[in-house]
Design a protein around this motif. Structure first.
Motif, PDB file in Angstrom:
ATOM      1  N   PHE A 541      24.138  16.515 -48.869  1.00 14.78           N
ATOM      2  CA  PHE A 541      22.992  15.935 -49.563  1.00 14.78           C
ATOM      3  C   PHE A 541      23.350  14.575 -50.158  1.00 14.78           C
ATOM      4  O   PHE A 541      22.576  13.617 -50.042  1.00 14.78           O
ATOM      5  N   GLU A 542      24.501  14.490 -50.788  1.00 18.54           N
ATOM      6  CA  GLU A 542      24.861  13.265 -51.484  1.00 18.54           C
ATOM      7  C   GLU A 542      25.182  12.116 -50.539  1.00 18.54           C
ATOM      8  O   GLU A 542      25.083  10.956 -50.918  1.00 18.54           O
ATOM      9  N   SER A 543      25.580  12.428 -49.301  1.00 21.35           N
ATOM     10  CA  SER A 543      25.914  11.364 -48.352  1.00 21.35           C
ATOM     11  C   SER A 543      24.876  11.212 -47.248  1.00 21.35           C
ATOM     12  O   SER A 543      25.078  10.446 -46.301  1.00 21.35           O
ATOM     13  N   TYR A 544      23.764  11.950 -47.360  1.00 23.60           N
ATOM     14  CA  TYR A 544      22.772  11.937 -46.286  1.00 23.60           C
ATOM     15  C   TYR A 544      22.030  10.603 -46.266  1.00 23.60           C
ATOM     16  O   TYR A 544      21.635  10.070 -47.309  1.00 23.60           O
ATOM     17  N   THR A 545      21.850  10.061 -45.064  1.00 16.95           N
ATOM     18  CA  THR A 545      21.069   8.837 -44.873  1.00 16.95           C
ATOM     19  C   THR A 545      20.016   9.095 -43.820  1.00 16.95           C
ATOM     20  O   THR A 545      20.270   9.792 -42.824  1.00 16.95           O
ATOM     21  N   LEU A 546      18.834   8.572 -44.019  1.00 15.37           N
ATOM     22  CA  LEU A 546      17.752   8.766 -43.064  1.00 15.37           C
ATOM     23  C   LEU A 546      18.094   8.090 -41.747  1.00 15.37           C
ATOM     24  O   LEU A 546      18.392   6.905 -41.704  1.00 15.37           O
ATOM     25  N   GLY A 547      18.064   8.890 -40.668  1.00 15.69           N
ATOM     26  CA  GLY A 547      18.390   8.351 -39.353  1.00 15.69           C
ATOM     27  C   GLY A 547      19.847   7.977 -39.228  1.00 15.69           C
ATOM     28  O   GLY A 547      20.214   7.151 -38.400  1.00 15.69           O
ATOM     29  N   GLY A 548      20.696   8.632 -40.049  1.00 24.84           N
ATOM     30  CA  GLY A 548      22.108   8.270 -40.076  1.00 24.84           C
ATOM     31  C   GLY A 548      22.958   9.085 -39.139  1.00 24.84           C
ATOM     32  O   GLY A 548      22.574   9.418 -38.027  1.00 24.84           O
ATOM     33  N   GLU A 549      24.118   9.460 -39.634  1.00 21.93           N
ATOM     34  CA  GLU A 549      25.145  10.076 -38.803  1.00 21.93           C
ATOM     35  C   GLU A 549      24.723  11.424 -38.258  1.00 21.93           C
ATOM     36  O   GLU A 549      23.886  12.122 -38.816  1.00 21.93           O
ATOM     37  N   ASP A 550      25.343  11.796 -37.174  1.00 23.67           N
ATOM     38  CA  ASP A 550      25.098  13.084 -36.557  1.00 23.67           C
ATOM     39  C   ASP A 550      25.712  14.189 -37.409  1.00 23.67           C
ATOM     40  O   ASP A 550      26.806  14.049 -37.953  1.00 23.67           O
ATOM     41  N   SER A 551      24.974  15.322 -37.510  1.00 19.77           N
ATOM     42  CA  SER A 551      25.444  16.419 -38.336  1.00 19.77           C
ATOM     43  C   SER A 551      26.747  17.007 -37.810  1.00 19.77           C
ATOM     44  O   SER A 551      27.588  17.474 -38.576  1.00 19.77           O
TER      45      SER A 551
END
Length: 563
Positions: A541-551
């Protein structure tokens, strides 16, 4: 305005193709349909054709009351089809896609004909092959083609009249829902109540009793006349010629009358104005979690309140949690039939309840919807986001699951130590499952809406998250039951030996080893996995970016940091 059958046929063909393409675009749904066709179409077709050809010639000498069975059976099936088709009209087929464009270029009468034709084709696609195959085999056995003609015509008349009657009833209900402000505002509640009533009827075996009673009561109903036409070509059935003529007249006269009424209702529904119920204003005090002030911070309480408020506004988003309820109907029906709570019912309730608690929190990021950017940039930290979602489902679900498990366990033949262990297991698995579910959901989120019905969409968990979480709960629960329940390890050991033996090489694992493996799996998924899932979800959650890195990359990096 005159009806143009050719135009209706083109609309029906277009709608039918859309249905087929929609199934083809979803591999899981296509696989499910394939299994349905194999089990409920292929097997009955082969078996029915064999028995019809083998024993059809003996129908003339049998003591079976063919005429009474045909009359009552077809009348009951007419009711069943009408109810099923009515529900489809309410949920899916009551309106046409691109309604504004269609109704400004095509008369409503042609659109109604197209919708009816498409629905007729869908149902006929399922039943046509079995009916033709079985009746052909029966005609060969009897040495006359007459049964093939009369049976097929009777069933086509049954389907056509039930389709129109169901369409009319469905349009009446939709008309009431869209013209009444009260019904429009509470239609979700009405849908839930209807589902609860349906489940109660099915699980209490009331449905079978009612159907048996109706079969006798409807012997003289107009739709029972089709039963005389159904057996007209079977020697020894002795149908009433007047009823045969009446059945033909019923279909010939009833279809145009019902179609005209259907067109009038559809016109009122499609061209009329829908009521616009006032949007309910949710006060900040509604669905709050202030009573948690002693154990949760204000940001955590705001997450809990937001989840509850979101669910209250759109409960349909949790419809997927109800799907496994159908797996519970068997033990409940068994308990009702024998008159007491069986040994398996507490186990099933405990398992489903623990699964449902975590299942309700399986898509925490996707459930935020358009508010996700705001949530990510707010002052809410990862641990508050995760704890808030865990509290939102466990505060509501855990007391219900514990009470249901304890009550059914107390009323069952299980020893106190067994049902108390099940109750404790449901508590542990409910808490652990919720944390694990959030970890899985943040790994495989879904943000796009899917069609729950033709007119309603909702954001639901991804198939990968759903399957992964379900497997984790089953393994954890199964491992715990194997470890703590006497005799289960021996049964699992025998079953494993049998299955591997069938595959060509029997593998023998002693019951103590099975119990040890089961306990290890339970500890891994119930004790080790939740803290890891919690840490992962907070970091995600704290490092999540919209359209960012693959899970997958994030998960790999997280595991690398732990190691």
């Amino acid at each position: 305005m005159n009806w143009t059958p050719g135009r209706s046929a083109r609309i029906a063909r277009m709608e039918y193709r859309r249905s087929v393409r929609a199934i083809g675009k979803k591999p899981v749904q296509m696989l499910a349909f394939g299994l349905f066709a194999l089990i409920f179409m292929g097997v009955p077709t082969v078996a029915g054709s064999y028995f019809a050809y083998k024993f059809g010639g003996e129908l003339a000498t049998t003591d079976l009351p063919l005429l009474d069975v045909a009359r009552g059976g077809l009348a009951v099936w007419w009711l069943v089809l009408t109810v099923m088709l009515t529900s489809r009209v309410i949920g899916k087929t009551g309106r046409i896609d691109q309604e504004a464009g269609m109704l400004t270029t095509v008369p409503a009468r042609d659109v109604v004909g197209g919708l009816l034709g498409a629905e007729f084709s869908r149902v006929a696609s399922i039943g046509l092959i079995p009916v033709v195959a079985i009746t052909t085999a029966l005609s060969l056995a009897l040495g006359t083609p007459l049964p093939l003609v009369t049976i097929v015509f009777a069933l086509l008349g049954l389907l056509a009249t039930a389709l129109l009657a169901g369409h009319i009833l469905g349009l009446l209900i939709k008309l009431a829902l869209e013209r009444s402000e009260v019904l429009a505002q509470y239609k979700s509640v009405l849908a839930v109540l209807a589902f609860v009533v349906y489940m109660a009827v099915v699980m209490s075996n009331t449905l079978g009793t009612v159907m048996t009673s109706l079969s006798g009561l409807l012997q003289n109903a107009p739709m029972a006349w089709l039963g005389d036409l159904f057996v007209f070509g079977i020697p020894g059935a002795s149908p009433s010629l007047a009823r045969v003529v009446g059945a033909i007249g019923l279909v010939a006269v009833g279809l145009p009358v019902l179609f005209a009424l259907d067109v009038r209702l559809a016109t009122r529904l499609w061209y009329g104005d829908r009521v616009q119920p006032e949007n309910k204003q949710y006060e900040s005090s509604e669905s709050n979690a202030d009573f948690l002030a002693g154990i949760a911070s204000r940001p955590t309480r705001s997450v809990v309140a937001n989840v509850w408020r979101r669910t209250k506004r759109s409960p349909i988003r949790l419809l997927y949690v109800v799907y496994p309820v159908f797996l519970v109907t068997g033990p409940i029906q068994e308990a009702i039939q024998v008159g007491y709570v069986t040994r398996t019912l507490p186990v099933v309730i405990s398992l489903y309840g623990a699964w449902a608690i975590g299942g309700a929190a399986l898509n925490p990021l996707g459930d935020e919807g358009a508010m996700l950017p705001v949530t990510l940039t707010s002052s809410i930290r990862g641990k508050e986001f995760v704890v808030g979602h865990v509290l939102s489902v466990t505060i509501v679900g855990l007391p219900i699951v514990v009470l249901a498990t304890a009550l059914t366990g107390f009323l069952s033949p299980l020893e106190p130590i067994r049902w108390l262990s099940l109750t404790a297991l449901s508590v542990v698995l409910g808490l652990a499952g919720a944390v694990v579910a959030i970890g899985i959901g943040t790994t495989f989120p879904r943000f796009g809406e899917v069609n729950v019905t033709k007119s309603r969409t909702a954001v639901v968990p991804s198939k990968t998250a759903f399957a992964t979480y379900s497997l984790a709960v089953l393994l954890g629960y199964g491992g715990a039951v194997t470890a703590i329940t006497p005799g289960t390890a021996a049964s699992v050991s025998s079953m494993f030996e049998f299955v591997t033996g069938v595959l060509g090489y029997a593998i023998i694992i002693s019951p103590p080893t099975v119990k040890l493996i089961g306990g290890a799996i339970a500890v891994l998924l119930g004790v080790v996995a939740p803290p890891l899932a919690y840490l992962y979800s907070v970091r995600r959650f704290e490092s999540y970016t919209l359209g960012g890195e693959d899970s997958g990359i994030f998960l790999f990096e997280f595991v690398g940091e732990l190691l």
